[in-house]
Design a protein around this motif. Structure first.
Motif, PDB file in Angstrom:
ATOM      1  N   ASN A  37       0.844  -1.187   0.000  1.00  0.00           N
ATOM      2  CA  ASN A  37       0.000   0.000   0.000  1.00  0.00           C
ATOM      3  C   ASN A  37       0.877   1.234   0.000  1.00  0.00           C
ATOM      4  N   ARG A  38       0.417   2.263  -0.699  1.00  0.00           N
ATOM      5  CA  ARG A  38       1.102   3.550  -0.689  1.00  0.00           C
ATOM      6  C   ARG A  38       0.258   4.535   0.122  1.00  0.00           C
ATOM      7  N   GLU A  39       0.905   5.542   0.645  1.00  0.00           N
ATOM      8  CA  GLU A  39       0.220   6.518   1.496  1.00  0.00           C
ATOM      9  C   GLU A  39      -0.875   7.282   0.760  1.00  0.00           C
ATOM     10  N   ASP A  40      -0.781   7.383  -0.558  1.00  0.00           N
ATOM     11  CA  ASP A  40      -1.771   8.146  -1.322  1.00  0.00           C
ATOM     12  C   ASP A  40      -3.038   7.350  -1.654  1.00  0.00           C
ATOM     13  N   GLY A  41      -3.169   6.124  -1.097  1.00  0.00           N
ATOM     14  CA  GLY A  41      -4.357   5.306  -1.308  1.00  0.00           C
ATOM     15  C   GLY A  41      -4.266   4.353  -2.479  1.00  0.00           C
ATOM     16  N   THR A  42      -3.140   4.364  -3.188  1.00  0.00           N
ATOM     17  CA  THR A  42      -2.932   3.433  -4.291  1.00  0.00           C
ATOM     18  C   THR A  42      -2.145   2.225  -3.797  1.00  0.00           C
ATOM     19  N   VAL A  43      -1.988   1.249  -4.652  1.00  0.00           N
ATOM     20  CA  VAL A  43      -1.180   0.067  -4.357  1.00  0.00           C
ATOM     21  C   VAL A  43      -0.121  -0.042  -5.441  1.00  0.00           C
ATOM     22  N   GLU A  44       1.111  -0.298  -5.011  1.00  0.00           N
ATOM     23  CA  GLU A  44       2.218  -0.459  -5.959  1.00  0.00           C
ATOM     24  C   GLU A  44       2.618  -1.927  -6.026  1.00  0.00           C
ATOM     25  N   ILE A  45       2.901  -2.364  -7.240  1.00  0.00           N
ATOM     26  CA  ILE A  45       3.309  -3.747  -7.487  1.00  0.00           C
ATOM     27  C   ILE A  45       4.568  -3.736  -8.346  1.00  0.00           C
ATOM     28  N   LEU A  46       5.587  -4.431  -7.902  1.00  0.00           N
ATOM     29  CA  LEU A  46       6.752  -4.714  -8.729  1.00  0.00           C
ATOM     30  C   LEU A  46       6.663  -6.194  -9.063  1.00  0.00           C
ATOM     31  N   ALA A  47       6.656  -6.512 -10.346  1.00  0.00           N
ATOM     32  CA  ALA A  47       6.507  -7.911 -10.758  1.00  0.00           C
ATOM     33  C   ALA A  47       7.474  -8.228 -11.888  1.00  0.00           C
ATOM     34  N   GLU A  48       7.958  -9.461 -11.880  1.00  0.00           N
ATOM     35  CA  GLU A  48       8.848  -9.911 -12.945  1.00  0.00           C
ATOM     36  C   GLU A  48       8.549 -11.349 -13.306  1.00  0.00           C
ATOM     37  N   SER A  49       8.821 -11.678 -14.558  1.00  0.00           N
ATOM     38  CA  SER A  49       8.608 -13.036 -15.046  1.00  0.00           C
ATOM     39  C   SER A  49       9.471 -13.264 -16.276  1.00  0.00           C
ATOM     40  N   LYS A  50       9.898 -14.488 -16.440  1.00  0.00           N
ATOM     41  CA  LYS A  50      10.633 -14.870 -17.647  1.00  0.00           C
ATOM     42  C   LYS A  50       9.669 -15.150 -18.793  1.00  0.00           C
ATOM     43  N   ASP A  51       8.409 -15.322 -18.459  1.00  0.00           N
ATOM     44  CA  ASP A  51       7.385 -15.729 -19.417  1.00  0.00           C
ATOM     45  C   ASP A  51       6.430 -14.561 -19.708  1.00  0.00           C
TER      46      ASP A  51
END
Length: 92
Positions: A37-51
């Motif tokens: 969760n971010r303080e501004d009410g949004t959600v941050e996602i860092l994602a990685e995949s080889k596919d």
């Protein structure tokens, strides 16, 4: 390796969104990263995949909202450069 940073806006806090993202990454498999969760009410996602098709499916499902009570009104997806992760976890 495809790495993306996503910022989800809408009804994404207080509705199990992060847990839904975690469950989705686990269910799809081949996706590692972090969600918080971010303080501004949004959600941050860092994602990685080889596919790339798996990553595309993951992003598509996030857009739909990974839980019944969540509603994503906007999802900003950008290519990113971050340290690789060995698993997917909920941060903070």
């Amino acid at each position: 390796m495809q790495k993306v940073r996503m910022i989800a806006q809408g009804r994404v806090q207080g509705v199990g969104f992060r847990w839904g993202v975690y469950a989705l990454a686990t269910e799809i498999g081949g996706i590692t990263g972090r969600v918080w969760n971010r303080e501004d009410g949004t959600v941050e996602i860092l994602a990685e995949s080889k596919d790339s098709p798996l990553m595309a499916k993951f992003i598509q499902e996030i857009r739909k909202g990974p839980t019944p009570f969540s509603k994503v009104t906007y999802l900003d997806v950008t290519l990113a450069n971050f340290e690789s992760y060995k698993d997917f976890k909920i941060a903070n």
